[in-house]
Write an enzyme that holds these catalytic residues in place. Structure first.
Site, PDB file in Angstrom:
ATOM      1  N   PRO A  24       0.825  -1.208   0.000  1.00  0.00           N
ATOM      2  CA  PRO A  24       0.000   0.000   0.000  1.00  0.00           C
ATOM      3  C   PRO A  24       0.862   1.262   0.000  1.00  0.00           C
ATOM      4  O   PRO A  24       1.834   1.353   0.745  1.00  0.00           O
ATOM      5  CB  PRO A  24      -0.808  -0.117   1.298  1.00  0.00           C
ATOM      6  N   THR A  26       0.363   5.602  -0.258  1.00  0.00           N
ATOM      7  CA  THR A  26      -0.407   6.822  -0.429  1.00  0.00           C
ATOM      8  C   THR A  26       0.149   7.608  -1.611  1.00  0.00           C
ATOM      9  O   THR A  26       1.349   7.863  -1.677  1.00  0.00           O
ATOM     10  CB  THR A  26      -0.331   7.682   0.846  1.00  0.00           C
ATOM     11  N   GLN A  98      -7.026  -1.424   1.722  1.00  0.00           N
ATOM     12  CA  GLN A  98      -6.461  -1.167   3.046  1.00  0.00           C
ATOM     13  C   GLN A  98      -7.327  -0.131   3.767  1.00  0.00           C
ATOM     14  O   GLN A  98      -7.457   1.011   3.321  1.00  0.00           O
ATOM     15  CB  GLN A  98      -5.028  -0.660   2.967  1.00  0.00           C
ATOM     16  N   HIS A 180      -5.390  -1.534   8.584  1.00  0.00           N
ATOM     17  CA  HIS A 180      -4.098  -0.852   8.750  1.00  0.00           C
ATOM     18  C   HIS A 180      -3.873  -0.577  10.235  1.00  0.00           C
ATOM     19  O   HIS A 180      -4.384   0.395  10.789  1.00  0.00           O
ATOM     20  CB  HIS A 180      -4.099   0.450   7.952  1.00  0.00           C
ATOM     21  N   ALA A 182      -0.671  -0.426  11.516  1.00  0.00           N
ATOM     22  CA  ALA A 182       0.786  -0.233  11.549  1.00  0.00           C
ATOM     23  C   ALA A 182       1.150   1.247  11.481  1.00  0.00           C
ATOM     24  O   ALA A 182       0.297   2.130  11.428  1.00  0.00           O
ATOM     25  CB  ALA A 182       1.417  -0.982  10.370  1.00  0.00           C
ATOM     26  N   ASN A 183       2.455   1.493  11.527  1.00  0.00           N
ATOM     27  CA  ASN A 183       3.071   2.775  11.153  1.00  0.00           C
ATOM     28  C   ASN A 183       2.603   3.982  11.961  1.00  0.00           C
ATOM     29  O   ASN A 183       2.576   5.103  11.460  1.00  0.00           O
ATOM     30  CB  ASN A 183       2.873   3.039   9.663  1.00  0.00           C
ATOM     31  N   TYR A 185      -0.321   4.789  13.181  1.00  0.00           N
ATOM     32  CA  TYR A 185      -1.671   5.304  13.010  1.00  0.00           C
ATOM     33  C   TYR A 185      -2.573   4.777  14.127  1.00  0.00           C
ATOM     34  O   TYR A 185      -2.090   4.272  15.130  1.00  0.00           O
ATOM     35  CB  TYR A 185      -2.172   4.986  11.604  1.00  0.00           C
ATOM     36  N   ARG A 232      -2.276  -5.424   8.879  1.00  0.00           N
ATOM     37  CA  ARG A 232      -0.893  -4.955   8.803  1.00  0.00           C
ATOM     38  C   ARG A 232      -0.462  -4.400  10.158  1.00  0.00           C
ATOM     39  O   ARG A 232      -1.177  -3.597  10.764  1.00  0.00           O
ATOM     40  CB  ARG A 232      -0.747  -3.867   7.735  1.00  0.00           C
ATOM     41  N   ASN A 240       5.900   8.067  13.041  1.00  0.00           N
ATOM     42  CA  ASN A 240       4.837   8.925  13.562  1.00  0.00           C
ATOM     43  C   ASN A 240       4.908   9.078  15.082  1.00  0.00           C
ATOM     44  O   ASN A 240       3.898   9.048  15.781  1.00  0.00           O
ATOM     45  CB  ASN A 240       3.456   8.432  13.117  1.00  0.00           C
ATOM     46  N   GLY A 301      11.920  -2.763   1.967  1.00  0.00           N
ATOM     47  CA  GLY A 301      13.101  -2.603   1.127  1.00  0.00           C
ATOM     48  C   GLY A 301      13.522  -3.832   0.359  1.00  0.00           C
ATOM     49  O   GLY A 301      14.676  -3.934  -0.073  1.00  0.00           O
TER      50      GLY A 301
END
Length: 378
Positions: A24, A26, A98, A180, A182-183, A185, A232, A240, A301
């Site tokens: 995914p 953005t 997502q 979602h 993860a990350n 949020y 995820r 964040n 990566g």
């Protein structure tokens, strides 16, 4: 090249033609927050992926943290996504939606009635950014506003919102959905013991901090089925403005146990090494996999060789790649044929509205044909 990366994989009842997942990303291209013909073209161009996971799709107006992200909370948006899924399927692809709520990583210009963002606490995300409108009304990266803490009843309502969005996604033709979590949020904010300072049933213990995401997972599974529901997560992520906390490893191992009991379609790990996070502790991956035995995807990566090696080693079932898909709509075929990859233009990762840096990247065959044409006319 032959290898496991290019072999089919059965994701529940969904047959994937290869093990390369489009991660995914953005792209901030939907001017009216409604998917359009350009959105459909972008995703259908990349239908050679074994599975496409869409960009984060806000489940509500309050869930937005980026301008120009197509949502899934109006009839017009659902109709737009139907055109996208039709185009992907016509090109032979498979696509999951997502489902996204950014929580506190937002700005009042994105919120209903210019209100405050929401999250587990009233602590503002300092080392974070929201793609919103600045004081002059111009789009760009701005600092998130101070949020307000969600009430217990509001959390219950959000669980329903996610389940409703999941049903809308399936009705719009998506093959499944990914929660979602993860990350940094919304769900990740609740899970993080350094940030979550709540005293209700959604804060304190590991079980309480996991409660919101697991209630949501249960509600989505009840609505659309476990075989159509992925999730995820980003263990030990710092993106964040998340910080380390005391029982971090135990929290994620407990999460693995809870996921095993629910049998989702897959678990998608977001490895944030490429975002500057520290390496996961030694032995953690093994501990996680001892408790969760289902389909495991990871992004972080990977290229063709490292992705292939992870499959050969048995560490993962599917390999997610993000940025390589931006400039290489035919990424899987290029890797299969050992053809060179194009480099994306970072200046057009988020906008501008239109095809530039979005749908105008050629396939390898098109690039060669264009080069020959220029040679003949030069």
């Amino acid at each position: 090249m032959t290898g496991q990366l290019f072999q089919p994989y059965d994701l529940g009842t969904l047959r994937l033609p290869n093990r390369v997942v489009m991660a995914p990303m953005t792209r901030a291209r939907a001017e009216n927050e409604i998917p359009d013909a350009l959105t459909a073209e972008y995703y259908s161009q990349r239908a050679g992926a074994g599975l496409i996971i869409s960009e984060g799709i806000p489940i509500s107006r309050a869930g937005r943290g980026f301008l120009y992200t197509p949502g899934l909370f109006t009839a017009e948006q659902a109709e737009g996504w139907s055109q996208v899924t039709d185009a992907v399927h016509a090109a032979g692809g498979r696509i999951f939606a997502q489902l996204w709520h950014v929580g506190r990583v937002s700005h009042h210009s994105l919120q209903p009635e210019a209100g405050m963002p929401v999250g587990p606490t009233a602590d503002r995300a300092v080392n974070a950014g929201s793609f919103a409108r600045d004081d002059n009304g111009e789009p760009g990266m701005v600092a998130p506003d101070t949020p307000r803490a969600l009430t217990t009843d509001e959390i219950t309502d959000l669980v329903v919102d996610f389940a409703t969005a999941a049903r809308t996604a399936i009705d719009a033709g998506f093959d499944g959905v990914e929660i979602h979590a993860a990350n940094g949020y919304l769900f990740d904010q609740f899970i993080n013991g350094a940030l979550n300072d709540r005293s209700d049933r959604y804060g304190g213990s590991i079980a309480n901090r996991l409660r919101f995401v697991l209630e949501t997972l249960d509600a989505v599974i009840a609505e659309v089925g476990a075989d159509k529901t992925g999730i995820r997560i980003s263990p030990f992520g710092r993106f964040n403005d998340l910080a380390a906390f005391d029982d971090e490893a135990e929290t994620w191992v407990t999460m693995a146990t809870e996921l095993e009991a629910r049998h989702p379609a897959y678990v998608h790990l977001s490895d944030q090494l490429t975002l500057g996070a520290e390496k996961m502790p030694d032995g953690f991956a093994a501990d996680f996999c001892q408790r969760y035995s289902g389909t495991l995807i990871a992004a972080g990566g990977f290229d063709r060789d490292t992705g292939e090696q992870a499959l050969v080693d048995g560490d993962l079932d599917l390999i997610a790649m993000g940025r390589p898909f931006i400039a290489n709509p035919d990424l899987v075929e290029r890797m299969r044929r050992d053809q060179p990859l194009a480099e994306p233009n970072r200046d057009t990762f988020y906008g501008p509205i239109g095809e530039l840096g979005y749908t105008d990247y050629p396939t390898y065959a098109e690039a060669i044909a264009n080069a020959h044409s220029e040679t003949r006319t030069g």
